[in-house]
Scaffold this active site. Structure first.
Site, PDB file in Angstrom:
ATOM      1  N   HIS A 111       0.881  -1.177   0.000  1.00 44.55           N
ATOM      2  CA  HIS A 111       0.000   0.000   0.000  1.00 44.55           C
ATOM      3  C   HIS A 111       0.910   1.215   0.000  1.00 44.55           C
ATOM      4  O   HIS A 111       1.940   1.234   0.687  1.00 44.55           O
ATOM      5  CB  HIS A 111      -0.891  -0.025   1.246  1.00 44.55           C
ATOM      6  CG  HIS A 111      -1.843   1.131   1.370  1.00 44.55           C
ATOM      7  ND1 HIS A 111      -2.463   1.715   0.281  1.00 44.55           N
ATOM      8  CD2 HIS A 111      -2.284   1.817   2.458  1.00 44.55           C
ATOM      9  CE1 HIS A 111      -3.256   2.701   0.707  1.00 44.55           C
ATOM     10  NE2 HIS A 111      -3.145   2.786   2.014  1.00 44.55           N
ATOM     11  N   GLY A 137      -5.047 -10.815   2.906  1.00 46.49           N
ATOM     12  CA  GLY A 137      -3.997 -11.821   2.826  1.00 46.49           C
ATOM     13  C   GLY A 137      -4.503 -13.242   2.962  1.00 46.49           C
ATOM     14  O   GLY A 137      -3.983 -14.164   2.318  1.00 46.49           O
ATOM     15  N   GLU A 198     -12.111   2.119   0.636  1.00 41.91           N
ATOM     16  CA  GLU A 198     -12.319   1.600   1.990  1.00 41.91           C
ATOM     17  C   GLU A 198     -13.319   2.451   2.772  1.00 41.91           C
ATOM     18  O   GLU A 198     -14.213   1.935   3.442  1.00 41.91           O
ATOM     19  CB  GLU A 198     -10.989   1.563   2.752  1.00 41.91           C
ATOM     20  CG  GLU A 198     -10.008   0.532   2.246  1.00 41.91           C
ATOM     21  CD  GLU A 198      -8.609   0.711   2.804  1.00 41.91           C
ATOM     22  OE1 GLU A 198      -7.773  -0.169   2.571  1.00 41.91           O
ATOM     23  OE2 GLU A 198      -8.332   1.741   3.463  1.00 41.91           O
ATOM     24  N   GLU A 230     -32.134  -9.821   6.025  1.00 33.95           N
ATOM     25  CA  GLU A 230     -32.408  -8.953   4.874  1.00 33.95           C
ATOM     26  C   GLU A 230     -31.312  -7.923   4.623  1.00 33.95           C
ATOM     27  O   GLU A 230     -31.074  -7.545   3.473  1.00 33.95           O
ATOM     28  CB  GLU A 230     -33.761  -8.245   5.058  1.00 33.95           C
ATOM     29  CG  GLU A 230     -34.957  -9.198   5.070  1.00 33.95           C
ATOM     30  CD  GLU A 230     -35.036 -10.071   3.826  1.00 33.95           C
ATOM     31  OE1 GLU A 230     -34.607  -9.629   2.757  1.00 33.95           O
ATOM     32  OE2 GLU A 230     -35.530 -11.216   3.942  1.00 33.95           O
ATOM     33  N   GLU A 234     -27.821 -11.550   3.371  1.00 33.05           N
ATOM     34  CA  GLU A 234     -27.964 -11.642   1.914  1.00 33.05           C
ATOM     35  C   GLU A 234     -26.996 -10.742   1.158  1.00 33.05           C
ATOM     36  O   GLU A 234     -26.851 -10.872  -0.065  1.00 33.05           O
ATOM     37  CB  GLU A 234     -29.413 -11.324   1.518  1.00 33.05           C
ATOM     38  CG  GLU A 234     -30.399 -12.416   1.915  1.00 33.05           C
ATOM     39  CD  GLU A 234     -31.745 -12.252   1.224  1.00 33.05           C
ATOM     40  OE1 GLU A 234     -31.765 -12.017   0.008  1.00 33.05           O
ATOM     41  OE2 GLU A 234     -32.775 -12.355   1.921  1.00 33.05           O
TER      42      GLU A 234
END
Length: 342
Positions: A111, A137, A198, A230, A234
């Site tokens: 990064h 990782g 992110e 819900e 899912e």
């Protein structure tokens, strides 16, 4: 703006560029575990740089990896991949890595945070490059074992030896990325897009969306168990469809009722005001405000971090989810993460 897409795969890569080098992986967290074990299985001469005798060192040794102190690992290696957390990298670099660097070594990151924001400024005679798998990782490892790979980004910041791109490609290939696709970027682009993704979508946006939807249903009097299914359970099923075939494949799979709701209600939830807030988030990343705030929080003891983390762990959705998941027939079978081992 035109962006040409060039994809590198194993067939394009000279593996000898990494097989003839001694590689020190600094740190044995998620990425340290995933990358080092894949390197080892690919025939790379690899050691872990960590506190000898520490918990991480013991996990690494249990995987058959050799462990050295960070200082000794840097002295031994041709290539050093730094896989410790962003917030501690600068201190470890100054105290344990920099004094032991020599001209011509390859200093690698997963990064661009510390290089891009100039928290680490390597000597001009050291190669600085990046291999950034686009996944955790543990997934790098599980995909490698399955004969697949996680797509990876590569970038070169400085290249006194003249072959840093080829070395980055070979390293990425050795952790399985050449099976999936390797893409070239820059430290600036990787850092800023990664942080934004992110914060606004993958972690911050997603967790806030899930929790808010759950709260709306529970506050309206619905069962928290139904709300969990819900709004959280899912989510994986939908994201798997999106990941494999894009948004259009997901819409092909769901009912017409669900798709009509998607097409008409989505823009009511993610409004122009939300997009404007996302633009502010991006600007704070670009101008260094986020990096400064995060490092200040870390250096002052992380009190707010721990408080917010604790509040998240105590949220009703976490309590309900833990109870429900314990009843699933598969329970802990085939879990990617085993905290005792990796």
């Amino acid at each position: 703006m035109s962006h040409e897409l060039k994809v590198y795969t194993d067939a394009d890569i000279d593996k000898s560029k990494i097989l003839n080098k001694k590689v020190a992986v600094i740190g044995y967290g998620s990425q340290g575990y995933g990358q080092s074990t894949c390197l080892k299985d690919s025939g790379v001469d690899v050691v872990i740089g960590a506190r000898v005798g520490g918990a991480s060192a013991k996990k690494a040794e249990a995987e058959g990896l050799k462990v050295m102190s960070i200082e000794d690992a840097v002295k031994w290696a041709d290539l050093i991949q730094i896989l410790i957390p962003d917030e501690v990298q600068a201190k470890v670099y100054e105290e344990q890595i920099k004094p032991n660097l020599r001209a011509g070594q390859y200093l690698m990151f997963a990064h661009g945070f510390n290089i891009h924001f100039k928290k680490i400024v390597p000597p001009a005679d050291v190669n600085v490059l990046m291999v950034a798998p686009k996944g955790p990782g543990h997934t790098v490892r599980s995909e490698y074992i399955a004969g697949k790979g996680v797509p990876s980004l590569i970038a070169v910041y400085q290249d006194p030896s003249g072959d840093s791109k080829e070395v980055a490609l070979a390293y990425a290939s050795a952790i399985g990325a050449g099976r999936a696709g390797i893409y070239e970027t820059t430290f600036k682009e990787e850092t800023e897009t990664d942080l934004f993704g992110e914060q606004a979508v993958l972690c911050g946006g997603l967790s806030a969306l899930i929790k808010t939807g759950f709260e709306v249903l529970v506050e309206a009097g619905y069962s928290p168990y139904m709300a969990y299914f819900e709004c959280l359970h899912e989510m994986k099923l939908i994201v798997d469809l999106v990941n494999q075939g894009g948004i259009s494949d997901m819409r092909y799979s769901i009912s017409n009722t669900a798709e009509w709701g998607d097409l008409t209600i989505g823009p009511r939830v993610i409004t122009p005001a939300v997009k404007e807030e996302m633009k502010k988030v991006l600007k704070e990343i670009q101008d260094g405000k986020f990096a400064a705030e995060w490092l200040s929080e870390y250096n002052s003891g992380m009190k707010k971090f721990r408080q917010l983390e604790k509040e998240g762990e105590e949220h009703q959705i976490e309590v309900v989810g833990k109870e429900l998941r314990s009843k699933f027939s598969w329970k802990d079978n085939d879990k990617i993460i085993n905290r005792d081992k990796n």
